[in-house]
Design a protein around this motif. Structure first.
Motif, PDB file in Angstrom:
ATOM      1  N   LEU A 174       1.008  -1.376  -0.220  1.00 38.38           N
ATOM      2  CA  LEU A 174      -0.062   0.011  -0.170  1.00 38.38           C
ATOM      3  C   LEU A 174       0.697   1.153  -0.007  1.00 38.38           C
ATOM      4  CD1 LEU A 174      -3.229  -1.228   2.345  1.00 38.38           C
ATOM      5  CD2 LEU A 174      -3.053  -1.034   0.242  1.00 38.38           C
ATOM      6  N   VAL A 175       1.647   1.134   0.990  1.00 39.14           N
ATOM      7  CA  VAL A 175       3.030   2.070   1.031  1.00 39.14           C
ATOM      8  C   VAL A 175       3.329   2.830  -1.143  1.00 39.14           C
ATOM      9  CG1 VAL A 175       4.704   3.308   1.137  1.00 39.14           C
ATOM     10  CG2 VAL A 175       3.591   2.037   3.077  1.00 39.14           C
ATOM     11  N   ILE A 176       3.802   1.820  -0.982  1.00 36.05           N
ATOM     12  CA  ILE A 176       4.522   1.561  -2.702  1.00 36.05           C
ATOM     13  C   ILE A 176       3.309   1.948  -3.323  1.00 36.05           C
ATOM     14  CG2 ILE A 176       5.355   0.249  -4.720  1.00 36.05           C
ATOM     15  CD1 ILE A 176       6.933  -1.294  -2.333  1.00 36.05           C
ATOM     16  N   SER A 177       2.027   1.957  -3.638  1.00 33.87           N
ATOM     17  CA  SER A 177       0.963   2.170  -4.369  1.00 33.87           C
ATOM     18  C   SER A 177       0.641   3.876  -3.933  1.00 33.87           C
ATOM     19  CB  SER A 177      -0.229   1.363  -4.450  1.00 33.87           C
ATOM     20  OG  SER A 177      -1.096   1.814  -2.842  1.00 33.87           O
ATOM     21  N   ASN A 178       0.915   3.833  -2.636  1.00 35.15           N
ATOM     22  CA  ASN A 178       0.968   5.362  -2.665  1.00 35.15           C
ATOM     23  C   ASN A 178       1.784   6.467  -3.513  1.00 35.15           C
ATOM     24  OD1 ASN A 178       0.292   8.151  -1.323  1.00 35.15           O
ATOM     25  ND2 ASN A 178       1.590   7.628   0.353  1.00 35.15           N
ATOM     26  N   TRP A 179       3.207   5.806  -3.444  1.00 33.81           N
ATOM     27  CA  TRP A 179       4.838   6.016  -3.626  1.00 33.81           C
ATOM     28  C   TRP A 179       3.767   6.780  -5.353  1.00 33.81           C
ATOM     29  CZ3 TRP A 179       8.566   2.183  -2.155  1.00 33.81           C
ATOM     30  CH2 TRP A 179       8.489   3.154  -0.597  1.00 33.81           C
ATOM     31  N   ILE A 180       3.317   5.575  -6.374  1.00 35.14           N
ATOM     32  CA  ILE A 180       3.164   6.157  -7.628  1.00 35.14           C
ATOM     33  C   ILE A 180       1.779   6.571  -7.799  1.00 35.14           C
ATOM     34  CG2 ILE A 180       2.500   4.164  -9.683  1.00 35.14           C
ATOM     35  CD1 ILE A 180       3.413   1.957  -8.126  1.00 35.14           C
ATOM     36  N   GLY A 181       1.561   6.906  -6.876  1.00 33.95           N
ATOM     37  CA  GLY A 181      -0.146   8.216  -6.951  1.00 33.95           C
ATOM     38  C   GLY A 181       0.281   9.333  -7.232  1.00 33.95           C
ATOM     39  N   LYS A 182       1.419   9.488  -6.196  1.00 32.97           N
ATOM     40  CA  LYS A 182       2.006  10.986  -6.142  1.00 32.97           C
ATOM     41  C   LYS A 182       2.756  11.472  -7.033  1.00 32.97           C
ATOM     42  CE  LYS A 182       2.212  11.205  -0.183  1.00 32.97           C
ATOM     43  NZ  LYS A 182       1.757  12.193  -0.853  1.00 32.97           N
ATOM     44  N   LEU A 183       3.718  10.258  -7.823  1.00 33.67           N
ATOM     45  CA  LEU A 183       3.989  10.431  -8.694  1.00 33.67           C
ATOM     46  C   LEU A 183       3.734  10.465  -9.905  1.00 33.67           C
ATOM     47  CD1 LEU A 183       7.177   7.998  -8.696  1.00 33.67           C
ATOM     48  CD2 LEU A 183       7.687  10.103  -8.270  1.00 33.67           C
ATOM     49  N   THR A 184       2.134  10.217 -10.398  1.00 35.10           N
ATOM     50  CA  THR A 184       1.539  11.046 -11.847  1.00 35.10           C
ATOM     51  C   THR A 184       1.487  11.940 -11.881  1.00 35.10           C
ATOM     52  OG1 THR A 184      -0.425  10.813  -9.552  1.00 35.10           O
ATOM     53  CG2 THR A 184       0.330   8.780 -11.039  1.00 35.10           C
ATOM     54  N   ASP A 196      -8.633 -11.120   2.441  1.00 30.16           N
ATOM     55  CA  ASP A 196      -9.056  -9.536   3.288  1.00 30.16           C
ATOM     56  C   ASP A 196      -8.671  -8.339   1.314  1.00 30.16           C
ATOM     57  OD1 ASP A 196      -9.988  -9.003   5.320  1.00 30.16           O
ATOM     58  OD2 ASP A 196      -8.201  -8.793   6.504  1.00 30.16           O
ATOM     59  N   PRO A 197      -9.563  -7.878   1.316  1.00 32.63           N
ATOM     60  CA  PRO A 197      -8.712  -7.402   0.219  1.00 32.63           C
ATOM     61  C   PRO A 197      -7.867  -5.384   0.495  1.00 32.63           C
ATOM     62  CG  PRO A 197     -10.723  -5.936   0.830  1.00 32.63           C
ATOM     63  CD  PRO A 197     -10.608  -7.543   1.693  1.00 32.63           C
ATOM     64  N   LEU A 198      -7.163  -5.785  -1.037  1.00 33.42           N
ATOM     65  CA  LEU A 198      -6.220  -4.784  -0.973  1.00 33.42           C
ATOM     66  C   LEU A 198      -6.961  -3.816  -1.185  1.00 33.42           C
ATOM     67  CD1 LEU A 198      -3.017  -4.141  -0.829  1.00 33.42           C
ATOM     68  CD2 LEU A 198      -3.125  -4.567  -2.675  1.00 33.42           C
ATOM     69  N   ILE A 199      -6.905  -2.434  -0.345  1.00 31.37           N
ATOM     70  CA  ILE A 199      -7.398  -0.874  -0.454  1.00 31.37           C
ATOM     71  C   ILE A 199      -6.583  -0.015  -0.411  1.00 31.37           C
ATOM     72  CG2 ILE A 199      -9.484  -0.073   0.561  1.00 31.37           C
ATOM     73  CD1 ILE A 199     -10.202  -2.598   0.657  1.00 31.37           C
ATOM     74  N   GLN A 200      -6.839   0.788  -0.795  1.00 31.37           N
ATOM     75  CA  GLN A 200      -6.039   2.213  -1.371  1.00 31.37           C
ATOM     76  C   GLN A 200      -7.197   2.835  -1.112  1.00 31.37           C
ATOM     77  OE1 GLN A 200      -3.506   3.401   0.431  1.00 31.37           O
ATOM     78  NE2 GLN A 200      -1.697   3.936  -0.700  1.00 31.37           N
ATOM     79  N   ASP A 201      -6.968   4.689  -0.807  1.00 28.93           N
ATOM     80  CA  ASP A 201      -7.634   5.143  -0.806  1.00 28.93           C
ATOM     81  C   ASP A 201      -6.750   6.806  -0.534  1.00 28.93           C
ATOM     82  OD1 ASP A 201      -9.679   7.327  -1.372  1.00 28.93           O
ATOM     83  OD2 ASP A 201     -10.609   6.843   0.523  1.00 28.93           O
ATOM     84  N   SER A 202      -5.587   7.350  -1.354  1.00 28.78           N
ATOM     85  CA  SER A 202      -5.087   8.219  -1.089  1.00 28.78           C
ATOM     86  C   SER A 202      -5.127   9.590  -2.587  1.00 28.78           C
ATOM     87  CB  SER A 202      -4.064   7.930  -0.898  1.00 28.78           C
ATOM     88  OG  SER A 202      -3.173   7.040  -1.815  1.00 28.78           O
ATOM     89  N   GLU A 203      -3.818   9.630  -2.983  1.00 26.40           N
ATOM     90  CA  GLU A 203      -3.547   9.863  -3.969  1.00 26.40           C
ATOM     91  C   GLU A 203      -3.864   8.719  -5.525  1.00 26.40           C
ATOM     92  OE1 GLU A 203      -0.982  10.092  -1.738  1.00 26.40           O
ATOM     93  OE2 GLU A 203      -0.531  12.533  -2.305  1.00 26.40           O
ATOM     94  N   THR A 224      -6.163   5.405  -5.832  1.00 22.95           N
ATOM     95  CA  THR A 224      -7.195   4.677  -5.467  1.00 22.95           C
ATOM     96  C   THR A 224      -7.108   3.254  -5.732  1.00 22.95           C
ATOM     97  OG1 THR A 224      -9.445   6.165  -5.326  1.00 22.95           O
ATOM     98  CG2 THR A 224      -9.661   3.933  -5.387  1.00 22.95           C
ATOM     99  N   VAL A 225      -6.973   1.882  -5.385  1.00 18.44           N
ATOM    100  CA  VAL A 225      -6.102   0.505  -5.513  1.00 18.44           C
ATOM    101  C   VAL A 225      -7.371  -0.032  -4.490  1.00 18.44           C
ATOM    102  CG1 VAL A 225      -4.747  -1.240  -5.437  1.00 18.44           C
ATOM    103  CG2 VAL A 225      -4.053   1.209  -5.781  1.00 18.44           C
ATOM    104  N   VAL A 265      -8.081   4.071  -9.566  1.00 10.83           N
ATOM    105  CA  VAL A 265      -7.813   5.355 -10.505  1.00 10.83           C
ATOM    106  C   VAL A 265      -7.205   6.170 -10.181  1.00 10.83           C
ATOM    107  CG1 VAL A 265     -10.213   7.190 -10.197  1.00 10.83           C
ATOM    108  CG2 VAL A 265     -10.689   4.168  -9.309  1.00 10.83           C
ATOM    109  N   TYR A 266      -6.662   6.427 -10.982  1.00 14.32           N
ATOM    110  CA  TYR A 266      -5.692   8.050 -10.938  1.00 14.32           C
ATOM    111  C   TYR A 266      -5.941   8.440  -9.981  1.00 14.32           C
ATOM    112  CZ  TYR A 266      -3.359   3.721 -13.623  1.00 14.32           C
ATOM    113  OH  TYR A 266      -1.961   2.461 -12.994  1.00 14.32           O
ATOM    114  N   PRO A 267      -5.323   9.499 -10.116  1.00 17.98           N
ATOM    115  CA  PRO A 267      -5.035  10.767  -9.879  1.00 17.98           C
ATOM    116  C   PRO A 267      -6.020  11.910 -10.645  1.00 17.98           C
ATOM    117  CG  PRO A 267      -3.973  10.164  -8.360  1.00 17.98           C
ATOM    118  CD  PRO A 267      -3.313   9.497  -9.725  1.00 17.98           C
ATOM    119  N   PRO A 268      -6.982  12.548 -10.822  1.00 14.17           N
ATOM    120  CA  PRO A 268      -7.935  13.535 -11.555  1.00 14.17           C
ATOM    121  C   PRO A 268      -6.941  14.470 -12.531  1.00 14.17           C
ATOM    122  CG  PRO A 268      -8.630  13.881  -9.230  1.00 14.17           C
ATOM    123  CD  PRO A 268      -8.257  12.739  -9.854  1.00 14.17           C
TER     124      PRO A 268
END
Length: 1706
Positions: free
Chosen positions: A1335-1345, A1373-1380, A1382-1383, A1425-1428
């Motif tokens: 989840l932390v790695i996916s959040n990094w990717i969201g910031k790099l968008t 349990d599903p993998l859920i990320q809701d920050s920059e 959405t996964v 869902v990538y950041p708008p």
């Protein structure tokens, strides 16, 4: 030791909350239920107080009380009207946070908590006023974090008072205050901010307390800059003091603080009570002194005498007791004076005392009666003095009649004209006294002594405020230790209505508190007779005490005006005068003489006890301020006049930075700073003029030239002459007012002594090296002068001797003293004195050395500890003499066990070579269980050294193993278990075996109900399958033994009919989850049910053939029974189980954390573990409870680290290859100043600080892209060169996360490098990254968008998600990320997919219920869902087939992309979407181009867009640029014109048809009453025309109103070329509203046009009004059609046709 360890374990075990249920009940009240258990899961049997913190923080109460045993059920009520959750703990309990519940029944706030400040500094005291309006008694105060803090309490009542608190750590402190009456608990909370301070405050009071209202109050305030209170803070400003709580403080309350020091003198506190001094000033924090000052006065005087009956000239002893307002003995020195009401006293009548009592010896010269009283200078207005009646007699007769006595003293009767003591008393001089233990009962004495009060022992009186009554007893009361006294008081009705509370304010005084000012009348108050004196009394029993409270006579308001007696208008802005004796019963009127008209108007608005006069209302001169106070209760008034002298003097005083007559040296640079010490002028131009006043020659002009700052006089070194005094004067002038001030200062020039230093200090030396000491001297006043030196040496009073006992030789006139090592004598104490001198100065220093006698140094190569008999004991001693290293050492070994010599294994003396340096004991001689203490002595020519080493010889047991343990055995196979045993010390030992078997309560029974048969002495146990009994639970015990040793072990087996159900588990320490698989038999319709004992907090679905447990949910040192039950028909089951053992975690002490120069040292001093090979990781935990890691795994128990400021606690993780333990400790403050970040970074990593730790530390300080790039490159190189471990993963996540948080400093080039490092870590750390890491790695990717293209990031994100699927099971349990970004990723079975609704933040995905699936397939879902970006959102919807679940067997394979069958999948994404804009949806093709297909936007509103998908891919939804114009629709105009043409045509037609119709014809057809149907029925001329006009006019009105109301529901005027879409239910709202409004218009028009009873005039008016309104509406329709966009005219037409037919019947 075992018992001690057990007690320690139990003492350290936290009690645990279980079965916690927090929810909103059916009656809308939140309720809580929980149970408290110990480590054995038993309910706790001791009473606990449940401590509750409510979030959001607010007041609340619970029923019943929070005190409980074992379990508790509480009902909540609070002031919130929202969801809330609670945090729970208790003494010795864990902390627990619940879910949320909703409070529907909110309350008004019933608890007042008011702090003196909400932000204060560390260690400073805060006062908090608390008050519970429910009057629930105060109970306790706590922090939910259980952090230590200091507090004291001064109660005002049972439910109110002051708390004084101070804290030891910084941060936010949530305080919870408890009130408890044993039936319910009230609580309120407050948040305080505790901050570090660079100022430390201390107060010093000149006298002890309490003080009286006449004593001066003197104290100092000292402010320091360090926490050791040694260095004053360099601050200066005016300091003002006041009292808390508010009281009257007279004197100069504002003083100047000079460099951290301020002095206050001659202050007086004129109001009684306990106060603290509160300091304020511009250069300090508001600060309250910790000293409590109690102000007292004499409130009670009690007189007693050794007798009240005496004779002329006979002395009596009168004792006066003095008590203060606290009912304590008044111990201040005071003059006590006696008064006599009628007779003159003989003796001393005044006496000074400080003991609280005074004794007087008196006599009287004439017979008679007098009343004695006493007074002091400290008497209060409310003082009570009990007068003492004294009788001066010549007999016991008080009254005579013709020489016959008619009245006697007490206890005496008249007998024959004389006084005689009664039978129960005895005559003492001139009076009678009771015989002990007798009391009066009517007219007789009875033996009935009761320890009770009488009415004469108690008095009652009003207090000054008339809102309370004091009841004072003659002695202390036993019941005064109770909290309240209400139950002992019976009040009359008037007082009872106003009564609030009764408190014991002293052991002998009750305080009755009332809610309003009393009327001051006389009342009788009754008290319970059970009130018991502490000093035993002998009184007759009475049922109750009756106390008369005397009425107040003419109670006038008390006025005591306080304020300044003189005021300088140049200094102040307002003048404040107040009545220090204010009462809420008073109203005020103020007058000022002289007065202006403005001041008179201003005074009319003041009715408070405080008068504040702005300076512009007064002028210079004397003013008289008159205060009139009126008592509302007693209708009385009083007044007081207060004079103030008003001046307006401008002034300026000068101060210097140094004291007058300060002494300086010739070699010093002198700086004298002049400043304005005080002035009432501001914003003026200041000039400084220095003058030289002395007659001594001085180039003062040059000094002024060198002094660049005109306020500072700088005198260079060597400018002044030693021994002289120089005077200077500074004049400061302020323009343009020309106000000036001047001051002179003297400085004295002293001389320096010779300064001499030695390069060696006194101490211990030895003969291993020469003694060399160098002296260096300098004259600061003459650095070039020649210095001579002289050395002397003494031992005591004689000269020093060398090693040969002759005089010690050395060069005595050289700066360097040299003594050879051969000359030094062991044991000597040499005192060397060196004298340095020049022409006029001399200095002397002494240094003392002790020459120690060197001993032999003895070491052993083996330390004390445990040994065993598997090897010989060999210990080697090595001894040296540092002075004579070649000397021959002699060794001697001895051995003892307690008080006797050592014995070998045969219980005879242990033999060994005692004269050898090496001790050798053969393993055959070692005795198990023995404790051998070996002592070796090394000696040489009178020197010796000794060492002792102790060994315990461990017991060596047999080792026993069996090849099969605990499981299920099936009846189609024999039970075979093989045991093996050996003795590690001796392979020749003969070992025998014995098998035993039993069931739960009997011996093992076979299949034929006989005892189970097997060979009990064979190492291999064999039980034939035909003897095994189905369903049996056999427990086998195997014993192995020799002649002297034995060992046993047990194993358990369940005998099952079926032989295929087993549990398969493979240990994987790196995995987050433990997975168990059922190996199933070939049985149709087999159903599974898994269970685990003990239960865990989070479980997996129990009905599949596989089962998963999160490793984090398991407790250490616990055995879990994983049970599986298979059911294939009712009553027929098969079972299997697996025992999962969780090992003990290491037991370690909290880490020690020390700041050393520039970094911190974290060290774990002690750990106990079953596995001694421990790995350590070091890091910290932040305030958000996240973990940051600084080091990889290491076998070292300490490490130097850099700790970022975000850390709250230092953390150490200790692992023993089986389990891990985390320990924490607070972090000491480290004072480190940063300048060049990169240089410091490189310096730290060169000093063994790990690169990730340094990057983590400095990441928050970097400010440029270059800095970011340098640190990142070091980080990149580090991780690419490391061996993958879990510790490396932890450092990678912590450090790279801190770098990516600085997203604003990342360039596109660095972003690509970051992405490459992320890709590398995903491929390298496979199997080590946890779900939270992913989840932390996916959040990094969201910031790099925000920097990189999504196509570049998509592959990295998919790789990260694939790590989740490597270990995920269907149902995990599903993998859920809701920050920059959405996964959502999940693995599900086919039957779980239809109808699945996925919602993450503003984004959602809905799978239709009807969808074609392969029912045995396992599906993977990826929803991203990538950041708008602006008005574009990119998202991915993907499905994969990753295996099958068939025949109760789960088979997972490499995921392959798949497309779900028929059905539209709906997704909603969040962004900046509007209903007025046009959006398209497209999917990404293989060639990376977008195609508008398989995706349709169905709705856009409220910032969200909904799409229907018929394909799974990568999509984007985006706005279509509008042309800024819209097409005009002609529909509404066309329909309106059509209606008008039809109306005209039909009206003309009916006119022609009906013009000859007979008016007398009446149709009784009911359908003529409806406009539409009446058109088709022939009627008299004009009727059908009216129907046509009515019908078509209302249609035009309806059409017009729909168009108008669309403006309220939509935005039809906005220019857009958006095409109309689906007509939704909300689009019908304008039509419904228009239809309703049309009915309001149409009904009166219909009534007057068609009602036969309506007049023709009204019908005509109605007709023309309807036609006129329809004409206006026609114009409006044309205009609206021209300006509305076509999309909305389409909605307009649809609305109209929906409601058209409803007019057919009206």
């Amino acid at each position: 030791m075992l018992i001690l360890a057990f007690l320690i374990f139990n003492a350290q075990s936290l009690l645990t909350f279980i079965n916690v249920d927090f929810y909103t009940s059916d009656w809308w009240s939140p309720v809580l239920y929980l149970e408290l258990v110990d480590e054995n899961q038993n309910l706790v049997e001791t009473e606990k107080n449940l401590l509750i913190e409510i979030s959001p923080l607010s007041s609340f109460f619970v029923y019943p009380s929070t005190k409980f045993i074992g379990s508790i059920y509480l009902e909540f009520s609070c002031i919130l009207d929202s969801y809330f959750y609670i945090k729970l703990t208790c003494d010795g309990c864990e902390s627990y946070t619940t879910g949320t519940a909703y409070n529907h029944l909110s309350k008004n706030d019933f608890i007042e908590i008011t702090p003196s400040t909400i932000i204060t500094n560390l260690g400073k005291e805060i006062s908090i006023w608390y008050n519970n309006y429910f009057e629930t008694p105060f109970s306790t105060i706590f922090l939910i974090t259980k952090e230590k803090f200091d507090y004291s309490i001064i109660p005002n009542s049972l439910s109110s008072g002051f708390l004084y608190l101070s804290f030891f750590t910084v941060g936010k402190k949530k305080l919870i205050i408890y009130f408890d009456d044993f039936t319910s608990t009230d609580a309120g909370g407050i948040v305080l901010q505790i901050e570090e301070s660079n100022k430390y405050y201390s107060t010093f009071f000149a006298v002890d307390y309490p003080i009286t209202f006449l004593d001066p109050l003197d104290f100092y305030l000292l402010v320091y800059s360090d926490d050791t209170y040694t260095t004053f803070a360099i601050i200066s400003c005016y300091i003002t003091v006041s009292l808390n709580p508010v009281g009257s403080l007279s004197g100069t309350t504002t003083q100047w603080m000079d460099e951290g020091f301020s002095e206050f003198t001659n202050l007086y506190i004129t109001t009684l009570g306990s106060y603290r001094i509160f300091f304020t000033g511009s250069c300090i924090d508001s600060f309250e002194a910790s000293n409590s000052i109690t102000v007292i006065g004499v409130d009670s005087i009690v007189l007693s005498a050794n007798t009240v009956y005496t004779k002329i000239d006979e002395t009596i002893i009168v004792t006066v007791g003095i008590f203060d307002n606290l009912n304590s003995v008044f111990t201040h020195e005071t003059l006590v004076t006696l008064k006599s009401s009628s007779l003159e006293m003989i003796g001393t009548t005044s006496q000074t005392t400080s003991s609280g009592s005074a004794t007087f010896t008196l006599a009287f010269s004439i017979n008679g009666q007098t009343s004695l009283s006493a007074f002091t200078v400290y008497d209060l207005d409310s003082i009570t003095v009990n007068s003492l009646d004294i009788y001066i007699l010549n007999s016991m007769c008080l009254e005579w009649n013709q020489d016959l006595c008619t009245k006697c003293v007490d206890l005496a009767n008249v007998v024959n004209g004389k006084c005689v003591c009664n039978n129960l008393s005895v005559q003492i001089e001139m009076h009678c006294e009771y015989i002990d233990e007798y009391v009066n009962s009517g007219n007789k004495r009875v033996l009935a002594c009761n320890n009770i009060f009488t009415n004469s022992d108690v008095i009652g009186y009003y207090n000054e405020d008339c809102k309370s009554i004091n009841i004072k007893f003659s002695s202390n009361v036993v019941q005064s230790s109770e909290l309240g006294c209400s139950k002992y008081v019976i009040l009359p009705d008037y007082l009872n209505q106003l009564f609030i509370d009764c408190l014991w304010i002293s052991p002998a005084t009750m305080l009755l508190i009332f809610g309003a000012v009393l009327d001051g009348k006389e009342f009788i108050i009754k008290l319970d007779a059970s009130l018991t004196p502490e000093e035993e009394k002998c009184n007759e029993y009475i049922e109750s005490l009756a106390i008369v409270v005397a009425a107040l006579v003419n109670s006038y308001p008390i006025i005591n005006l306080t304020g300044p007696v003189s005021v300088n208008l140049c200094d102040i802005d307002i003048i404040i005068i107040e009545n220090s004796k204010d009462n809420s019963d008073y109203i005020y009127k103020w007058t000022v003489i002289p007065s202006s008209s403005d001041l008179i108007i201003y005074l009319t608005s003041i009715s408070d006890y405080i008068l504040t006069i702005p300076r512009n209302y007064v002028q210079e001169g004397n003013i008289q301020i008159v205060c009139f106070a009126t008592s509302l209760t007693f209708s009385t008034s009083s007044s007081q006049t207060f004079s103030i002298e008003i001046t307006n003097n401008q002034y300026l005083t000068v101060g210097f930075s140094i004291q007058d007559n300060s002494v300086f040296l010739v070699s010093e640079n002198i700086s004298i700073q002049g400043f304005i010490e005080s002035s009432c002028l501001t914003d003026s131009i200041t000039t400084y003029n220095w003058e030289y006043l002395s007659n001594i020659s001085l180039d003062f002009g040059l000094i002024l030239t060198n002094s660049q700052d005109p306020s500072i006089l700088k005198i260079p070194e060597y400018s002044l002459i030693e021994g002289n005094t120089y005077s200077f004067k500074l004049t400061i002038i302020m323009e343009p007012t020309s106000v000036s001030g001047s001051k002179s200062i003297n400085i004295i020039i002293g001389s320096n002594t010779l300064i001499m230093t030695l390069d060696k200090t006194s101490g211990i030396i030895n003969k291993s090296q020469d003694l060399i000491v160098t002296a260096f001297a300098i004259d600061p006043d003459s650095p070039d002068s020649v210095i001579t030196y002289k050395w002397k040496c003494y031992e005591g009073s004689s000269q020093c001797l060398n090693s040969n006992k002759v005089l010690l030789e050395f060069v005595d006139n050289d700066p360097q003293l040299f003594v050879s090592k051969e000359s030094l004598r062991e044991g000597a104490t040499y005192s060397f004195t060196v004298t340095a001198s020049n022409s006029n100065k001399l200095s002397e220093e002494t240094v003392i050395f002790y020459v120690e006698a060197t001993d032999i140094v003895l070491t052993l190569d083996k330390a004390s500890g445990n040994i065993n008999i598997s090897q010989d004991l060999i210990v080697t001693a090595y001894a040296t003499d540092s002075i004579l290293p070649d000397s021959v050492i002699v060794y001697k070994w001895e051995c003892y066990e307690e008080n006797s010599q050592c014995l070998n294994s045969n219980k005879v003396l242990l033999e060994f070579d005692s004269n050898n340096a090496t001790l050798f004991v053969s393993k055959e001689d070692l005795r198990e269980g023995a404790t051998y203490s070996f002592t070796v002595t090394a000696s040489y020519y009178g020197k010796s050294s000794e060492e002792t080493v102790v060994f315990f010889v461990e017991f060596y047991d047999l080792v026993l193993t069996i090849d099969k343990e605990n499981g299920t055995i099936y009846k189609n196979q024999d039970l075979v278990v093989t045991a093996k045993a050996y003795y590690p010390v001796s392979s020749a030992s003969i070992i025998q075996f014995l098998w035993e078997c039993h069931e739960v309560d009997s011996l093992c029974m076979g299949n034929y109900q006989n005892i189970l048969s097997f060979n009990a002495t064979n190492p291999t146990l064999t039980v034939l399958k035909e003897f095994l009994r189905e369903g049996a639970y056999y427990i086998f015990n195997i014993s192995a033994y020799t002649e002297s040793k034995s060992i046993s072990k047990s194993t358990e087996f369940y005998i099952s009919l079926h032989n295929d159900l087993t549990i398969e588990y493979t240990e994987n320490q790196a995995s987050e989850n433990l997975v168990f698989y059922a190996v199933t038999p070939d049985i149709a319709n087999l159903k599974f049910n898994w269970s685990i004992d003990p239960k865990i907090s989070k479980t997996f679905p129990m009905n599949y053939s596989y089962f998963s447990i999160s490793r984090k949910s398991l407790k250490s040192n616990t055995d879990y029974n994983i049970s599986l039950v298979g059911t294939f028909k009712p009553g027929d089951i098969i079972k299997s189980f697996y025992i999962l053992t969780q090992p003990k975690t290491p037991n370690c002490s909290a880490p020690e954390v020390v700041f050393s120069q520039t970094k911190w040292l974290i060290k774990v001093r002690s750990c106990s573990s079953d596995n001694p090979n421990l790995l350590y990781e070091f890091g910290c935990s932040t305030k958000s409870n996240s973990e940051l890691w600084f080091t990889p795994e290491t076998y070292e128990n300490s490490s130097y680290v850099l700790i970022p400021y975000t850390c709250q606690n230092a953390t150490a993780s200790i692992c023993n290859e089986l389990s891990c333990e985390t320990v924490k400790n607070s972090i000491p403050k480290g004072n480190r100043i940063h300048k060049d970040i990169i240089s410091e970074f490189n310096s730290d990593i060169s000093e063994n600080i790990t690169i990730p730790n340094a990057a983590l530390y400095y990441s928050s300080m970097i400010t440029t892209q270059d800095q970011w790039n340098i640190i990142f490159l070091e980080l990149n190189n580090f991780f690419r060169s490391q061996t993958p471990t879990k510790g490396t993963v932890n450092m990678f996540i912590s450090s790279l996360n801190s770098m990516i948080l600085q997203i604003s400093l990342i360039s596109s080039e660095n972003a690509n490098l970051t992405l490459m490092l992320i890709d590398y870590s995903i491929s390298t750390y496979t199997g080590m990254l946890s779900q939270s890491d992913i989840l932390v790695i996916s959040n990094w990717i969201g910031k790099l968008t925000s920097i990189l293209d999504i196509n570049d990031l998509s592959q990295a994100l998919s790789s990260a998600i694939s790590l989740y699927f490597e270990t995920a099971l269907p149902g995990s349990d599903p993998l859920i990320q809701d920050s920059e970004i959405t996964v959502y990723a999940a693995r599900v079975l086919a039957d779980s997919l239809p109808g699945l609704n996925i919602s993450v933040g503003d984004n959602s995905l809905k799978i239709p219920n009807r969808i074609i699936l392969d029912h045995i397939t396992v599906y993977d879902i990826e929803y991203i869902v990538y950041p708008p970006t602006q008005s574009t959102v990119i998202f991915e919807v993907s499905f994969y087939a990753s295996g099958t679940y068939a025949n109760k067997t789960l088979t997972l394979s490499t995921p392959k992309s798949t497309v779900l069958g028929s059905g539209i999948i709906y997704t909603t994404v969040g962004g900046n979407f509007s209903s007025n804009k046009i959006y398209e949806c497209a999917y990404l093709q293989a060639d990376k181009t977008w195609k508008i297909s398989v995706c349709k936007v169905t709705e856009s509103k409220n910032g969200k867009a909904q799409m229907g998908l018929t394909h799974q891919s990568t999509f984007k939804v985006y706005e279509i640029n509008s042309s800024g114009s819209c097409e005009v629709g002609a529909g509404p105009i066309a329909i309106t014109c059509a209606w008008m043409l039809i109306a005209i045509f039909v009206t003309v037609g009916f006119h022609v048809i009906d013009k000859n119709q007979d008016e007398s014809i009446r149709h009784i057809n009911k359908y003529t009453n409806y406009p539409l149907t009446s058109i088709f029925i022939r009627q008299p001329n004009g009727k059908r025309k009216s129907s046509v006009i009515y019908f078509f006019s209302t249609q035009i009105i309806l059409m017009c109103l729909i168009g108008i109301l669309i403006l309220s529901f939509e935005t039809p005027l906005e220019k857009t070329d958006k095409k109309y879409g689906t007509f939704l239910s909300r689009n019908v709202d304008p039509g419904a509203a228009a239809w309703g409004l049309t009915q309001i218009i149409a009904f009166p028009a219909f009534y007057f046009a068609f009602n036969q009873f309506a007049s023709a005039k009204k019908a005509l008016i109605s007709k023309y009004a309807t036609i006129s309104l329809a004409s206006i509406c026609f114009i409006g329709i044309v205009l609206m059609t021209v300006f509305y966009c076509k999309e909305y005219t389409f909605y307009w037409i649809i609305n109209y046709f929906i409601f058209l037919l409803l007019f057919s019947y009206f």
